[in-house]
Design a protein around this motif. Structure first.
Motif, mmCIF file in Angstrom:
data_model
loop_
_atom_site.group_PDB
_atom_site.id
_atom_site.type_symbol
_atom_site.label_atom_id
_atom_site.label_comp_id
_atom_site.label_asym_id
_atom_site.label_seq_id
_atom_site.Cartn_x
_atom_site.Cartn_y
_atom_site.Cartn_z
ATOM 1 N N ASP A 1 -4.339 11.164 -6.134
ATOM 2 C CA ASP A 1 -5.708 10.785 -6.471
ATOM 3 C C ASP A 1 -6.499 10.641 -5.173
ATOM 4 O O ASP A 1 -5.964 10.877 -4.082
ATOM 5 C CB ASP A 1 -5.738 9.524 -7.338
ATOM 6 C CG ASP A 1 -5.444 8.232 -6.588
ATOM 7 O OD1 ASP A 1 -5.125 8.270 -5.370
ATOM 8 O OD2 ASP A 1 -5.524 7.158 -7.211
ATOM 9 N N THR A 2 -7.756 10.262 -5.266
ATOM 10 C CA THR A 2 -8.618 10.190 -4.076
ATOM 11 C C THR A 2 -8.176 9.125 -3.083
ATOM 12 O O THR A 2 -8.501 9.211 -1.900
ATOM 13 C CB THR A 2 -10.083 9.924 -4.481
ATOM 14 O OG1 THR A 2 -10.134 8.727 -5.270
ATOM 15 C CG2 THR A 2 -10.642 11.089 -5.284
ATOM 16 N N ARG A 3 -7.390 8.134 -3.523
ATOM 17 C CA ARG A 3 -6.888 7.088 -2.623
ATOM 18 C C ARG A 3 -5.590 7.491 -1.936
ATOM 19 O O ARG A 3 -5.111 6.788 -1.067
ATOM 20 C CB ARG A 3 -6.638 5.791 -3.406
ATOM 21 C CG ARG A 3 -7.861 5.255 -4.123
ATOM 22 C CD ARG A 3 -7.476 4.185 -5.119
ATOM 23 N NE ARG A 3 -6.570 4.760 -6.123
ATOM 24 C CZ ARG A 3 -5.894 4.063 -7.008
ATOM 25 N NH1 ARG A 3 -5.991 2.742 -7.038
ATOM 26 N NH2 ARG A 3 -5.106 4.666 -7.879
ATOM 27 N N GLY A 4 -4.981 8.589 -2.390
ATOM 28 C CA GLY A 4 -3.709 9.022 -1.832
ATOM 29 C C GLY A 4 -2.502 8.666 -2.671
ATOM 30 O O GLY A 4 -1.368 8.973 -2.299
ATOM 31 N N TYR A 5 -2.702 8.040 -3.835
ATOM 32 C CA TYR A 5 -1.590 7.686 -4.709
ATOM 33 C C TYR A 5 -1.073 8.929 -5.422
ATOM 34 O O TYR A 5 -1.860 9.689 -5.999
ATOM 35 C CB TYR A 5 -2.022 6.668 -5.766
ATOM 36 C CG TYR A 5 -2.136 5.265 -5.246
ATOM 37 C CD1 TYR A 5 -1.088 4.370 -5.400
ATOM 38 C CD2 TYR A 5 -3.295 4.835 -4.603
ATOM 39 C CE1 TYR A 5 -1.181 3.076 -4.919
ATOM 40 C CE2 TYR A 5 -3.397 3.542 -4.122
ATOM 41 C CZ TYR A 5 -2.344 2.663 -4.282
ATOM 42 O OH TYR A 5 -2.444 1.385 -3.805
ATOM 43 N N PRO A 6 0.252 9.153 -5.417
ATOM 44 C CA PRO A 6 0.793 10.270 -6.196
ATOM 45 C C PRO A 6 0.618 9.981 -7.691
ATOM 46 O O PRO A 6 0.742 8.844 -8.126
ATOM 47 C CB PRO A 6 2.267 10.328 -5.801
ATOM 48 C CG PRO A 6 2.568 9.017 -5.179
ATOM 49 C CD PRO A 6 1.279 8.408 -4.714
ATOM 50 N N VAL A 7 0.338 11.019 -8.449
ATOM 51 C CA VAL A 7 0.086 10.865 -9.879
ATOM 52 C C VAL A 7 1.383 11.165 -10.640
ATOM 53 O O VAL A 7 1.928 12.267 -10.531
ATOM 54 C CB VAL A 7 -1.043 11.812 -10.339
ATOM 55 C CG1 VAL A 7 -1.297 11.651 -11.834
ATOM 56 C CG2 VAL A 7 -2.317 11.552 -9.530
ATOM 57 N N PRO A 8 1.893 10.188 -11.401
ATOM 58 C CA PRO A 8 3.121 10.419 -12.159
ATOM 59 C C PRO A 8 2.992 11.586 -13.136
ATOM 60 O O PRO A 8 1.905 11.911 -13.614
ATOM 61 C CB PRO A 8 3.324 9.097 -12.913
ATOM 62 C CG PRO A 8 2.608 8.085 -12.090
ATOM 63 C CD PRO A 8 1.407 8.812 -11.540
ATOM 64 N N HIS B 1 0.839 -1.194 0.000
ATOM 65 C CA HIS B 1 0.000 0.000 0.000
ATOM 66 C C HIS B 1 0.875 1.245 0.000
ATOM 67 O O HIS B 1 1.962 1.270 0.582
ATOM 68 C CB HIS B 1 -0.936 0.001 1.208
ATOM 69 C CG HIS B 1 -1.967 1.072 1.110
ATOM 70 N ND1 HIS B 1 -1.759 2.333 1.616
ATOM 71 C CD2 HIS B 1 -3.174 1.079 0.532
ATOM 72 C CE1 HIS B 1 -2.820 3.072 1.359
ATOM 73 N NE2 HIS B 1 -3.704 2.330 0.701
ATOM 74 N N VAL B 2 0.406 2.279 -0.635
ATOM 75 C CA VAL B 2 1.157 3.526 -0.788
ATOM 76 C C VAL B 2 1.649 4.074 0.552
ATOM 77 O O VAL B 2 2.740 4.636 0.626
ATOM 78 C CB VAL B 2 0.328 4.562 -1.567
ATOM 79 C CG1 VAL B 2 -0.896 5.004 -0.790
ATOM 80 C CG2 VAL B 2 1.168 5.749 -1.983
ATOM 81 N N ASP B 3 0.890 3.907 1.620
ATOM 82 C CA ASP B 3 1.283 4.447 2.927
ATOM 83 C C ASP B 3 2.435 3.699 3.580
ATOM 84 O O ASP B 3 3.052 4.203 4.509
ATOM 85 C CB ASP B 3 0.085 4.453 3.884
ATOM 86 C CG ASP B 3 -0.997 5.415 3.444
ATOM 87 O OD1 ASP B 3 -0.672 6.388 2.722
ATOM 88 O OD2 ASP B 3 -2.163 5.187 3.802
ATOM 89 N N SER B 4 2.729 2.488 3.115
ATOM 90 C CA SER B 4 3.784 1.694 3.745
ATOM 91 C C SER B 4 5.120 1.776 3.014
ATOM 92 O O SER B 4 6.078 1.121 3.411
ATOM 93 C CB SER B 4 3.335 0.238 3.861
ATOM 94 O OG SER B 4 3.126 -0.317 2.579
ATOM 95 N N VAL B 5 5.192 2.585 1.961
ATOM 96 C CA VAL B 5 6.417 2.692 1.162
ATOM 97 C C VAL B 5 6.995 4.095 1.336
ATOM 98 O O VAL B 5 6.288 5.080 1.140
ATOM 99 C CB VAL B 5 6.120 2.431 -0.337
ATOM 100 C CG1 VAL B 5 7.400 2.536 -1.161
ATOM 101 C CG2 VAL B 5 5.479 1.065 -0.517
ATOM 102 N N PRO B 6 8.279 4.208 1.720
ATOM 103 C CA PRO B 6 8.876 5.539 1.835
ATOM 104 C C PRO B 6 8.858 6.258 0.487
ATOM 105 O O PRO B 6 9.177 5.668 -0.543
ATOM 106 C CB PRO B 6 10.308 5.285 2.304
ATOM 107 C CG PRO B 6 10.521 3.822 2.297
ATOM 108 C CD PRO B 6 9.230 3.142 1.996
#
Length: 196
Positions: A18-25, A2-7
């Motif tokens: 995005d709405t889930r918290g993923y950074p958009v390339p 999950h995005v929150d567990s990766v530095p």
């Protein structure tokens, strides 16, 4: 993972989410307020190619090696060439641009398609915007890899930005991308001027 567990590399942290918290390339197009992750934006890709900008974070890539993440077939071909002592030549150009080492290590873990062997490309992708090895619905394959190349070449046509990558300088295969976590942590722990 999950995005929150990766530095997250600092330049990626500054990207829109995005709405889930993923950074958009940087090369991802938007439709209204929604990023279209399965597609590549022509203008943004051209800007990255011309300006030697990272396709993930949109900041300059220093002279020297560039990185990208590859899926099953290409990872296997690179691994086989290196194991046989042969140079790898990517004969088929790709629409996927280069980036920083830390950004590509990060992308390999948080992008659902890149992270897992059974992941599939989004079905919303337009086949005309993709090269054959990245068609919508395609499975990533048994291995993926973060690969460093000495340099890249590109062509901007009327409809596509195409990249070729030259001379493998690093090959980091993985089954699941969490295998890259320690390397990402080590890369981010280096002084900023020493990060690649």
């Amino acid at each position: 993972m999950h995005v929150d567990s990766v530095p997250m590399p600092p330049a990626v942290r500054a990207r829109p989410r995005d709405t889930r918290g993923y950074p958009v390339p940087a090369i991802t197009p938007w439709e209204g307020d929604e990023p279209q992750f399965a597609l590549t934006d022509y203008g943004r890709s051209a800007d990255c190619a011309h300006g030697r900008l990272c396709s993930v974070c949109n900041t300059p890539i220093p002279r020297g090696p560039v990185w990208r993440v590859v899926g099953g077939t290409e990872a296997a071909a690179i691994g086989a060439a290196l194991a046989a002592g042969r140079p790898y030549r990517n004969l088929a150009p790709t629409v996927e641009g280069p980036g920083h080492r830390a950004c590509m290590l990060y992308a390999s873990m948080v992008c659902p398609y890149l992270a897992r062997p059974n992941a599939r490309r989004g079905l919303s992708a337009d086949a005309e915007d993709m090269t054959a090895h990245v068609l919508r619905g395609a499975v990533r394959g048994g291995i993926g890899a973060v690969v460093g190349f000495a340099d890249y070449a590109y062509a901007v046509t009327g409809t596509h930005v195409l990249f070729r990558f030259l001379d493998v300088v690093e090959f980091r295969p993985h089954g699941t991308a969490d295998a890259q976590l320690d390397e990402l942590r080590a890369e981010l722990a280096r002084p900023a001027e020493d990060q690649r």
